[in-house]
Write a protein that holds these residues in place. Structure first.
Motif, PDB file in Angstrom:
ATOM      1  N   LEU A 108       0.826  -1.204   0.000  1.00  0.00           N
ATOM      2  CA  LEU A 108       0.000   0.000   0.000  1.00  0.00           C
ATOM      3  C   LEU A 108       0.861   1.256   0.000  1.00  0.00           C
ATOM      4  O   LEU A 108       0.589   2.216  -0.719  1.00  0.00           O
ATOM      5  N   SER A 109       1.924   1.229   0.814  1.00  0.00           N
ATOM      6  CA  SER A 109       2.741   2.435   0.894  1.00  0.00           C
ATOM      7  C   SER A 109       3.486   2.653  -0.417  1.00  0.00           C
ATOM      8  O   SER A 109       3.719   3.789  -0.830  1.00  0.00           O
ATOM      9  N   ILE A 110       3.850   1.569  -1.082  1.00  0.00           N
ATOM     10  CA  ILE A 110       4.491   1.715  -2.397  1.00  0.00           C
ATOM     11  C   ILE A 110       3.539   2.401  -3.361  1.00  0.00           C
ATOM     12  O   ILE A 110       3.915   3.347  -4.060  1.00  0.00           O
ATOM     13  N   MET A 111       2.291   1.920  -3.365  1.00  0.00           N
ATOM     14  CA  MET A 111       1.328   2.537  -4.277  1.00  0.00           C
ATOM     15  C   MET A 111       1.170   4.011  -3.974  1.00  0.00           C
ATOM     16  O   MET A 111       1.129   4.849  -4.877  1.00  0.00           O
ATOM     17  N   GLY A 112       1.083   4.316  -2.685  1.00  0.00           N
ATOM     18  CA  GLY A 112       0.912   5.709  -2.298  1.00  0.00           C
ATOM     19  C   GLY A 112       2.063   6.572  -2.792  1.00  0.00           C
ATOM     20  O   GLY A 112       1.858   7.660  -3.327  1.00  0.00           O
ATOM     21  N   THR A 113       3.289   6.062  -2.620  1.00  0.00           N
ATOM     22  CA  THR A 113       4.447   6.830  -3.059  1.00  0.00           C
ATOM     23  C   THR A 113       4.463   6.991  -4.568  1.00  0.00           C
ATOM     24  O   THR A 113       4.774   8.068  -5.087  1.00  0.00           O
ATOM     25  N   LEU A 114       4.109   5.936  -5.275  1.00  0.00           N
ATOM     26  CA  LEU A 114       4.083   6.027  -6.735  1.00  0.00           C
ATOM     27  C   LEU A 114       3.113   7.108  -7.181  1.00  0.00           C
ATOM     28  O   LEU A 114       3.400   7.902  -8.074  1.00  0.00           O
ATOM     29  N   LEU A 115       1.951   7.143  -6.519  1.00  0.00           N
ATOM     30  CA  LEU A 115       0.978   8.158  -6.897  1.00  0.00           C
ATOM     31  C   LEU A 115       1.496   9.561  -6.592  1.00  0.00           C
ATOM     32  O   LEU A 115       1.236  10.516  -7.309  1.00  0.00           O
ATOM     33  N   LYS A 116       2.226   9.672  -5.492  1.00  0.00           N
ATOM     34  CA  LYS A 116       2.653  11.002  -5.084  1.00  0.00           C
ATOM     35  C   LYS A 116       3.789  11.536  -5.947  1.00  0.00           C
ATOM     36  O   LYS A 116       3.813  12.709  -6.293  1.00  0.00           O
ATOM     37  N   TYR A 117       4.728  10.674  -6.286  1.00  0.00           N
ATOM     38  CA  TYR A 117       5.898  11.157  -7.020  1.00  0.00           C
ATOM     39  C   TYR A 117       5.910  10.745  -8.468  1.00  0.00           C
ATOM     40  O   TYR A 117       6.924  10.850  -9.149  1.00  0.00           O
ATOM     41  N   GLY A 118       4.772  10.261  -8.938  1.00  0.00           N
ATOM     42  CA  GLY A 118       4.715   9.724 -10.291  1.00  0.00           C
ATOM     43  C   GLY A 118       5.284  10.640 -11.347  1.00  0.00           C
ATOM     44  O   GLY A 118       6.180  10.283 -12.073  1.00  0.00           O
ATOM     45  N   ASN A 119       4.751  11.840 -11.418  1.00  0.00           N
ATOM     46  CA  ASN A 119       5.182  12.716 -12.503  1.00  0.00           C
ATOM     47  C   ASN A 119       6.129  13.785 -12.027  1.00  0.00           C
ATOM     48  O   ASN A 119       6.024  14.936 -12.434  1.00  0.00           O
ATOM     49  N   PHE A 120       7.064  13.419 -11.171  1.00  0.00           N
ATOM     50  CA  PHE A 120       7.905  14.449 -10.570  1.00  0.00           C
ATOM     51  C   PHE A 120       8.795  15.122 -11.614  1.00  0.00           C
ATOM     52  O   PHE A 120       9.504  14.471 -12.360  1.00  0.00           O
ATOM     53  N   THR A 121       8.713  16.454 -11.648  1.00  0.00           N
ATOM     54  CA  THR A 121       9.633  17.212 -12.504  1.00  0.00           C
ATOM     55  C   THR A 121      10.211  18.360 -11.711  1.00  0.00           C
ATOM     56  O   THR A 121       9.502  19.067 -11.008  1.00  0.00           O
ATOM     57  N   LEU A 122      11.516  18.547 -11.851  1.00  0.00           N
ATOM     58  CA  LEU A 122      12.172  19.694 -11.251  1.00  0.00           C
ATOM     59  C   LEU A 122      12.802  20.477 -12.380  1.00  0.00           C
ATOM     60  O   LEU A 122      13.593  19.948 -13.144  1.00  0.00           O
ATOM     61  N   GLU A 123      12.431  21.754 -12.475  1.00  0.00           N
ATOM     62  CA  GLU A 123      13.006  22.579 -13.537  1.00  0.00           C
ATOM     63  C   GLU A 123      13.670  23.782 -12.942  1.00  0.00           C
ATOM     64  O   GLU A 123      13.180  24.356 -11.972  1.00  0.00           O
ATOM     65  N   ARG A 124      14.765  24.191 -13.558  1.00  0.00           N
ATOM     66  CA  ARG A 124      15.362  25.445 -13.142  1.00  0.00           C
ATOM     67  C   ARG A 124      15.278  26.424 -14.290  1.00  0.00           C
ATOM     68  O   ARG A 124      15.763  26.157 -15.381  1.00  0.00           O
ATOM     69  N   LYS A 125      14.643  27.584 -14.006  1.00  0.00           N
ATOM     70  CA  LYS A 125      14.611  28.645 -15.001  1.00  0.00           C
ATOM     71  C   LYS A 125      15.346  29.827 -14.390  1.00  0.00           C
ATOM     72  O   LYS A 125      14.826  30.462 -13.480  1.00  0.00           O
ATOM     73  N   SER A 126      16.513  30.115 -14.918  1.00  0.00           N
ATOM     74  CA  SER A 126      17.469  31.104 -14.376  1.00  0.00           C
ATOM     75  C   SER A 126      17.546  31.012 -12.863  1.00  0.00           C
ATOM     76  O   SER A 126      18.256  30.172 -12.348  1.00  0.00           O
TER      77      SER A 126
END
Lengths: 159, 483
Positions: free
Chosen positions: B239-257
């Motif tokens: 269950l906790s795996i599923m929860g984490t997958l849902l939370k971080y599924g589409n994680f994107t970190l972008e730096r703009k200047s």
């Protein structure tokens, strides 16, 4: 390490701390008397009352006589151009360094007890902490606050 | 401009109403106490009581208003207030961050406004609140306090970022996402899931029957319970795996200047914008499982992002990252922070104290278990050497290092945490030494950073005392003659 900060707080601080400790002790004494009454009514063993009394006496001696002197001896502060150095603590000796650029505002606080003795506490607030220099002579406190306030006007290079 | 100003008398009214509001419940209770008693004396007392309360509130409001004065001198807002305790507050205009002018119902009725001033000081309340003043007075105060702040703003942006036009992106590969989910701490989640699970299977297992035969339960069903327990833990883990997958599924970190844009979530998408200048510290956390596999999670502590829900106090930067890749990514996304490879560790004489600190809470529990739950409770004795090992493990995992303007502090409870803080983000530095520490020549250091939760502190306990002094020197802003 750099030398201990030079300035000590006012001697009258000792008196003020002792008085407030005494007030606390009186309060506890009242509670104790209350307990004695209850224990007499309900016939609790008498050794508890005696033990509590002994503890009370020990606590009073510590709180009124010993701890304030340790605290007063320990308490030192010094204001440099770029920072404030404070040393304090009862059982643990603490030393804090606060750069002037981090000082957000400076307050003086004077409760009725301090006011009677013409003392005031100066508090220095940064973005994260509040530090205090307790029980300075009122004029000294005002001056210190003015000095720190003036020195703290350095524009922060980073919001 | 040295004459002291008072607030408009309406402020006293506002104070009065507020006190009344705070006292409303006691007043109502009081009102209803003696109602059944038709004894006129009690009734009289009751009304006198209410009258006294009322009078007291009136007095208090008047005195508070009378004692509240303010004036502006030498570019500082100075406020004096307080009835029993006299307070004087000095706020230099360079420290003013926001000036808020609002008007509530009562203020509007009388054509007044409320002015609030906030500094970077972390308390949730404004540092100065002028409850009721005229609009022109508010304008005057604002003019006097703002001319410096404009200048400060333009200087701020030059601060950190050396290269403009950064454009970086970071995402999590599916394989790493799986690793993230399966190695995350989440003990609390697991435990609560177990609890939920056990309560559900209540219907399947006849608990009452088992309870009546305690002896049987102990000898016969131990295996049974162990198996059930393990199935439960496994399911909770899933269950906790599923929860984490849902939370971080589409994680994107972008730096703009000089801004970081972090977005995450499959079902519920969240996006946070964080100016890099608002970062106060970087935190790298590695639980034991991840340490073995060579992964870690990286967070940033931030504060002072323009008020609102933008950056949390603690925002995740890299939810999962290979630890040998941390530095190159830190360079790309937050420029100035560097994870050191070596640290100054605690001196050997600190080991005893650390082990003691772990053992102390455990000993009474072990003693109780062994005594009350014999003979099985004796098994709990094994926790004693385990606790010692844990203490040693924590000892090895503590340390610090100063490189340039960056202080790195490492600590370990179960997970290893490294905090990277730059000197100019440290609000105050404290070193302390208890009596016992003094005997062993050890010190504790603590640094405070800005944070929404009024100042976060990071400590390293039981360093060799010469380092306390050295770090103090490093942090000191005194102009020293160049060595």
């Amino acid at each position: 390490m750099r030398a201990e900060p030079q300035n000590q707080i006012n001697r009258r601080a000792l008196t003020v701390w002792r008085i407030s400790a005494a007030i606390a002790v009186i309060f506890i004494l009242l509670l104790y008397i209350g307990y004695v009454i209850v224990s007499t009514i309900f016939d609790f063993p008498i050794w508890i009352a005696i033990l509590l009394f002994v503890l009370l006496v020990i606590y009073s001696i510590l709180a009124i006589v010993i701890v304030p002197s340790i605290r007063w001896k320990r308490w030192r502060y010094e204001v440099f151009d770029e920072e404030i150095d404070i040393q304090y603590g009862k059982f643990v000796v603490r030393r804090v360094l606060i750069p002037m650029v981090r000082v957000q505002h400076v307050d003086t606080i004077q409760g009725p007890l301090l006011r009677k003795h013409n003392l005031a506490t100066v508090t220095i607030s940064t973005a994260a902490t509040i530090h205090e220099i307790p029980a300075l002579n009122l004029d000294e406190a005002d001056q210190l606050r003015d000095t720190i306030s003036k020195l703290a006007r350095v524009v922060d290079d980073d919001a | 401009m040295h004459d002291k100003h008072r607030l408009h008398p309406i402020a006293a009214l506002l104070g009065f109403l507020k006190s009344l509001k705070d006292l409303i419940i006691p007043i109502i209770v009081f009102f209803f106490i003696g109602n059944n008693d038709s004894d006129s004396f009690v009734q009289l007392l009751k009304y006198i009581g209410i009258g006294v309360i009322f009078l007291w509130v009136v007095m208090k409001s008047f005195l508070s208003w009378y004692r509240f004065t303010y004036y502006i001198e030498h570019g500082e807002l100075r406020i004096e207030y307080g009835v029993f305790v006299r307070n004087k507050r000095y706020i230099p205009k360079e420290r003013v961050q926001t000036i808020d002018v609002t008007a509530g119902l009562i203020q509007r009725m009388f054509g007044l406004v409320k002015l609030q001033i906030e500094t970077a000081g972390g308390t949730a309340d404004a540092e100065a609140v002028l409850n009721a003043i005229t609009t022109s007075e508010a304008g005057r105060i604002r003019t006097l306090l703002t001319d410096a702040s404009e200048k400060e703003f333009t200087q701020v942006e030059e601060a950190l970022v050396l290269e403009e036009n950064y454009n970086e992106k970071y995402t999590i590969s599916p394989k790493n996402l799986l690793i993230l989910a399966s190695t995350s701490g989440g003990i609390g989640v697991i435990l609560s899931a177990i609890g939920a699970f056990l309560s559900q299977i209540d219907n399947i297992i006849p608990y009452e029957k088992l309870f009546h035969n305690l002896e049987d339960m102990f000898h016969f069903s131990v295996m049974f319970f162990v198996v059930i327990g393990m199935i439960g833990i496994f399911l909770a883990w899933l269950l906790s795996i599923m929860g984490t997958l849902l939370k971080y599924g589409n994680f994107t970190l972008e730096r703009k200047s000089d801004e970081l844009i972090i977005s995450t979530g499959i079902l519920e998408k969240r996006q946070i914008t964080l100016p890099i200048t608002k970062i106060q510290a970087v935190r790298i956390k590695q639980n034991p499982l991840r340490k073995i596999l060579g992964f870690a999670a990286v967070y940033v502590e931030s504060a002072g992002a323009s008020s609102g829900k933008e950056a949390d106090q603690s925002t995740i930067l890299f939810p999962i990252i290979k630890d040998n890749q941390i530095n190159q990514h830190l360079l790309k996304f937050v420029s100035e922070y560097e994870l050191p490879s070596d640290y100054t560790s605690l001196p050997k004489r600190a080991l005893v104290r650390l082990v003691l600190r772990v053992i102390l809470p455990v000993v009474p529990v072990i003693a109780a278990l062994t005594f009350f739950l014999r003979p099985w409770g004796v098994i709990s004795l094994i926790f004693f050497p385990l606790a010692c090992l844990l203490g040693y493990y924590q000892f090895k995992g503590a340390g610090f290092i100063v490189k340039g303007t960056q202080l790195s502090m490492k600590s370990r409870i179960f997970s290893t945490t490294v905090v990277l803080i730059h000197k100019r983000k440290i609000q105050a530095f404290e070193s302390s030494q208890s009596f016992l520490q003094k005997r062993s020549r050890l010190q504790t250091i603590m640094v405070s950073i800005k944070s929404k939760v009024f100042g976060r502190n990071f400590k390293t306990v039981d360093l060799d005392e010469m380092y306390g002094a050295k770090i103090g020197e490093w942090y000191s802003y005194s102009k020293k003659p160049d060595k």
